[in-house]
Design an enzyme around this catalytic site. Structure first.
Site, PDB file in Angstrom:
ATOM      1  N   CYS A   1       0.838  -1.200   0.000  1.00 40.48           N
ATOM      2  CA  CYS A   1       0.000   0.000   0.000  1.00 40.48           C
ATOM      3  C   CYS A   1       0.874   1.252   0.000  1.00 40.48           C
ATOM      4  O   CYS A   1       0.673   2.170  -0.799  1.00 40.48           O
ATOM      5  CB  CYS A   1      -0.928  -0.023   1.217  1.00 40.48           C
ATOM      6  SG  CYS A   1      -2.113   1.321   1.270  1.00 40.48           S
ATOM      7  N   CYS A   2       1.902   1.307   0.863  1.00 39.47           N
ATOM      8  CA  CYS A   2       2.817   2.456   0.879  1.00 39.47           C
ATOM      9  C   CYS A   2       3.555   2.563  -0.455  1.00 39.47           C
ATOM     10  O   CYS A   2       3.798   3.667  -0.949  1.00 39.47           O
ATOM     11  CB  CYS A   2       3.844   2.323   2.000  1.00 39.47           C
ATOM     12  SG  CYS A   2       3.280   2.877   3.614  1.00 39.47           S
TER      13      CYS A   2
ATOM     14  N   CYS B   1      -1.080   8.424   7.593  1.00 40.59           N
ATOM     15  CA  CYS B   1      -2.446   8.128   7.156  1.00 40.59           C
ATOM     16  C   CYS B   1      -3.276   7.679   8.364  1.00 40.59           C
ATOM     17  O   CYS B   1      -2.747   7.051   9.284  1.00 40.59           O
ATOM     18  CB  CYS B   1      -2.435   6.995   6.145  1.00 40.59           C
ATOM     19  SG  CYS B   1      -1.466   7.334   4.672  1.00 40.59           S
TER      20      CYS B   1
ATOM     21  N   CYS C   1      -3.223   3.987   9.626  1.00 42.58           N
ATOM     22  CA  CYS C   1      -1.967   3.405  10.116  1.00 42.58           C
ATOM     23  C   CYS C   1      -1.296   4.259  11.184  1.00 42.58           C
ATOM     24  O   CYS C   1      -0.114   4.069  11.470  1.00 42.58           O
ATOM     25  CB  CYS C   1      -1.001   3.217   8.945  1.00 42.58           C
ATOM     26  SG  CYS C   1      -1.694   2.235   7.613  1.00 42.58           S
TER      27      CYS C   1
ATOM     28  N   CYS D   1       7.930   3.929   5.703  1.00 42.77           N
ATOM     29  CA  CYS D   1       7.089   3.718   4.524  1.00 42.77           C
ATOM     30  C   CYS D   1       7.916   3.539   3.255  1.00 42.77           C
ATOM     31  O   CYS D   1       7.379   3.255   2.199  1.00 42.77           O
ATOM     32  CB  CYS D   1       6.099   4.861   4.354  1.00 42.77           C
ATOM     33  SG  CYS D   1       6.827   6.477   4.505  1.00 42.77           S
TER      34      CYS D   1
HETATM   35  S1  SF4 Z   1       0.559   4.595   5.710  1.00 42.43           S
HETATM   36 FE1  SF4 Z   1      -1.041   2.990   5.591  1.00 42.43          FE
HETATM   37  S2  SF4 Z   1      -2.755   3.816   4.354  1.00 42.43           S
HETATM   38 FE2  SF4 Z   1      -0.927   5.164   4.096  1.00 42.43          FE
HETATM   39  S3  SF4 Z   1       0.011   4.436   2.231  1.00 42.43           S
HETATM   40 FE3  SF4 Z   1       1.053   3.362   3.927  1.00 42.43          FE
HETATM   41  S4  SF4 Z   1      -0.112   1.434   4.320  1.00 42.43           S
HETATM   42 FE4  SF4 Z   1      -1.348   2.777   2.945  1.00 42.43          FE
END
Ligand code: SF4
Length: 223
Positions: A111-112, A194, A197, A216
């Site tokens: 996701c990151c 975010c 998280c 990240c």
């Molecule tokens: S911090 Fe969480 S929601 Fe944001 S990009 Fe990374 S995994 Fe995705």
């Protein structure tokens, strides 16, 4: 083709203001501040716009930032009469269609990678340097950060004017200058990302608190 690594000055003994001034004189308009709307960026926004009112700022908009962060984004643009460049990945709908729902729960690294690292990589490929708010005492992974260094991961110069600042130094500047800051800091969120998280906690302990992940991938390898 390999990027030629430039010879960089040793600015370890210079103040944050002097590092910012050198960076903008050397690289503007091919340099931008990465703004995550945390207290460190409150300081850096103050320093860079004092040095150059036309300085460039970008933010990685994952579409799942806190409402307080979006509100600070708007307030910052009004205060400095600027437009913060919005760098972003695919829409949440497109991500869900390709990778399924709640990717941040199932695979936060992926996701990151999609929502942060890929748009950052694309944006940085058009710059010669970027400025960040990382500080050495934020985590062991950041302890080796220099004020001016070559960023091997993205192939450009990385400027960390607050590398030797403590948490206390940051707050002292924010309060002395009356700078706007993210109100989540007053609700025990020391580090803000975010909303899926980020939990309350000291240092970076509230980031990806339910997993082993600590970065990240913007400043160090994802871990
Ligand atoms: S911090 Fe969480 S929601 Fe944001 S990009 Fe990374 S995994 Fe995705």
């Amino acid at each position: 083709m390999a990027v030629a690594v430039p010879t960089l000055p040793d600015l370890e003994g210079s103040s944050a203001q002097d590092v910012v001034a050198w960076a903008l004189e050397t690289y503007h308009p091919q340099i931008a501040l990465a703004c995550s709307f945390q207290k460190e960026e409150s300081v850096l926004l103050d320093l860079i716009f004092k040095a150059n009112p036309d300085a460039r700022v970008f933010a990685l908009d994952t579409d799942v930032l806190f409402e307080e962060t979006y509100e600070l984004w708007r307030r910052t643009e009004a205060r400095y009469d600027t437009t913060i460049e919005r760098w972003h990945g695919p829409s949440l709908e497109q991500q869900a269609a390709e990778h399924g729902d709640r990717l941040w729960d199932r695979d936060p690294s992926k996701c990151c990678g999609i929502r942060k690292v890929a748009p950052l990589k694309e944006g940085l490929s058009k710059l010669d340097a970027w400025t960040t708010g990382i500080r050495r005492d934020q985590s062991p992974a950041r302890a080796g950060a220099k004020k001016v260094e070559w960023d091997d991961a993205f192939g450009l110069v990385k400027v960390n004017p607050l590398a030797d600042w403590s948490d206390k130094d940051v707050w002292k500047h924010v309060l002395a200058e009356g700078l706007p800051y993210n109100p989540l800091h007053d609700r025990d969120y020391a580090s803000i990302g975010c909303f899926h998280c980020t939990k309350q906690g000291a240092g970076r302990e509230g980031r990806w608190a339910s997993s082993a992940k600590i970065e990240c991938g913007l400043h160090q390898e994802d871990a």
